[in-house]
Design an enzyme around this catalytic site. Sequence first.
Site, PDB file in Angstrom:
ATOM      1  N   ARG A  15      13.447  -8.681  34.118  1.00 40.39           N
ATOM      2  CA  ARG A  15      12.663  -8.014  34.994  1.00 40.39           C
ATOM      3  C   ARG A  15      11.723  -7.382  34.336  1.00 40.39           C
ATOM      4  O   ARG A  15      10.513  -6.853  34.913  1.00 40.39           O
ATOM      5  CB  ARG A  15      13.456  -7.017  36.050  1.00 40.39           C
ATOM      6  N   TYR A 103      24.281   2.044  26.448  1.00 36.17           N
ATOM      7  CA  TYR A 103      23.540   1.160  26.607  1.00 36.17           C
ATOM      8  C   TYR A 103      22.054   1.700  26.083  1.00 36.17           C
ATOM      9  O   TYR A 103      21.569   2.694  26.008  1.00 36.17           O
ATOM     10  CB  TYR A 103      23.178   1.160  28.129  1.00 36.17           C
ATOM     11  N   ASP A 105      19.244   0.513  27.145  1.00 36.06           N
ATOM     12  CA  ASP A 105      18.190   0.760  28.120  1.00 36.06           C
ATOM     13  C   ASP A 105      18.378   1.949  28.706  1.00 36.06           C
ATOM     14  O   ASP A 105      17.719   2.057  29.969  1.00 36.06           O
ATOM     15  CB  ASP A 105      18.023  -0.376  29.184  1.00 36.06           C
ATOM     16  N   ASN A 227      15.100  -0.913  33.818  1.00 31.82           N
ATOM     17  CA  ASN A 227      14.884  -2.423  34.194  1.00 31.82           C
ATOM     18  C   ASN A 227      13.774  -3.134  34.297  1.00 31.82           C
ATOM     19  O   ASN A 227      13.572  -4.193  34.187  1.00 31.82           O
ATOM     20  CB  ASN A 227      16.029  -2.706  35.288  1.00 31.82           C
ATOM     21  N   LYS A 334      -8.489   9.197   9.121  1.00 28.36           N
ATOM     22  CA  LYS A 334      -7.423   8.518   8.690  1.00 28.36           C
ATOM     23  C   LYS A 334      -7.172   8.532   7.209  1.00 28.36           C
ATOM     24  O   LYS A 334      -8.059   8.619   6.360  1.00 28.36           O
ATOM     25  CB  LYS A 334      -7.991   7.119   9.125  1.00 28.36           C
TER      26      LYS A 334
END
Length: 445
Positions: A15, A103, A105, A227, A334
């Site tokens: 998804r 998990y 995620d 998800n 930088k």
Amino acid sequence: MGFATVILAAGKGSRMKSDMPKVLHPLASAPLLAHVLRCAAEAGAAKTVVVIGHGGEAVQKAALALDETALIVEQASQNGTGHAVLQAKSALAGFEGDVIVLYGDTPFISPDTLDRMLKARTSGQDVIVLGFEAARPDGYGRLKLEGDSLEAIIEHKDASEAERAIRVCNSGVVCADAKNLFALLSEVGDDNASGEIYLTDIIAIARSKGQRCTAILCDEAETMGVNSRADLALAEAAFQRRARIEAMDNGTTLISPETVYFALDTVMGADVLIEPNVFFGPDVSVENGAHIKAFGHFEGCHISEGAVIGPFARLRPGAEIGAFGKVGNFVEIKNAVVGKRAKVNHLSYVGDADIGAESNIGAGVIFCNYDGVFKHHTTLGERVFIGSNSALVSPVNIGDDALIGTGSVVTKDVPAGDLVLARTAQVNKKGRGKRLMDMLRAKKK
Ligand code: UD1
Ligand code: CA
């Protein structure tokens, strides 16, 4: 021997509609996986196993970059959460202690919550599941509780109407003794609506053996999983809300909190004042009393005590601003050290350089660090003054107390204390300006 974590990160995350594995998508400028690894480390995990699958090579590389001690195992085909955990069996062979399954995620589980689960283990529970009361339980596994005893977890797809009415859901986080966990998993079959080996089935099996199972509950905000990209945006908002409050609680003033974005690893000292619209990317630390003016973008940099930055400043990786240093508007820095009390106040680019203490870089000075192929370094001593609109063509070294006249193009080293005028000498032609203009105006008529 402490406890181990097994982080499931083999799923595709279809998804997300992405070529990048889901667990590598950034949340607060760090991969989702970094949040989970950090939780495991903060809770004190002795070993961490990451189960990879989809995009495995990239996930492995990221996992090891985040935690070089992580053990990586592969789940060649995604046959379910139980099957995924089983892949960690050999990596944990000989490990004696508890295992907590996380998990990749699900980024917001707190170390305190893991601690509560481990405590439940010490108090004699065999398997502990982390549950939560879901606002919308659809899709989640439901916890079948009888009093404190967890009897089974029923996946949404396999649940009856009555079971679907249960609001206490499975977060996915499970804790059990390593040997027991793998023994229980070896008995799990795939006779269910998805034809997968469900991790959740270990509960009914453990109960049938007379083991004690229970659920520890946490806030739904902690179990929030990602998800889709919309979930990712919601997670980002949740992270930022908490990070802003945490920063303010720790002594940072945010004039407009909702416009300041932090990274997972941003470090803020006390009495830092941050004006609106400031973005912190990865690896930024700011010391006490710094003042960050409106509209700034910062990554991989360090801002020392009392420095004043911006408005409209950009500090890129390797920028190191010394104590009470000043970086003004439309300045990009930088890989460069700006010494103590040194100033780069207007419209400059500083790349690959060391600027000594108390030096002053005039408006519009450019450090020409790139020849089109290679990058070169510029070194300035202390109390150096660079006149406005000069170009320092690196590699070049400029000694202490040197003074570079406005508009110079400096290509050669400058000894300490010298004055440099590296530009075309001025020529004045008497009355020529007016005569020229008169002639042009006459032509136009
Ligand atoms: C799972 C739980 C469910 C719980 C929900 C919470 C099971 C059977 N179900 O369901 O009870 O309410 O999580 O979000 O455990 N994964 C692998 N390999 C696999 C399958 C999954 O690594 O073979 C990983 C996924 O990448 C993901 C996690 O495990 O990070 C959960 O898998 P997912 O398929 O999302 O589980 P759910 O069906 O949501
Ligand atoms: Ca899921």
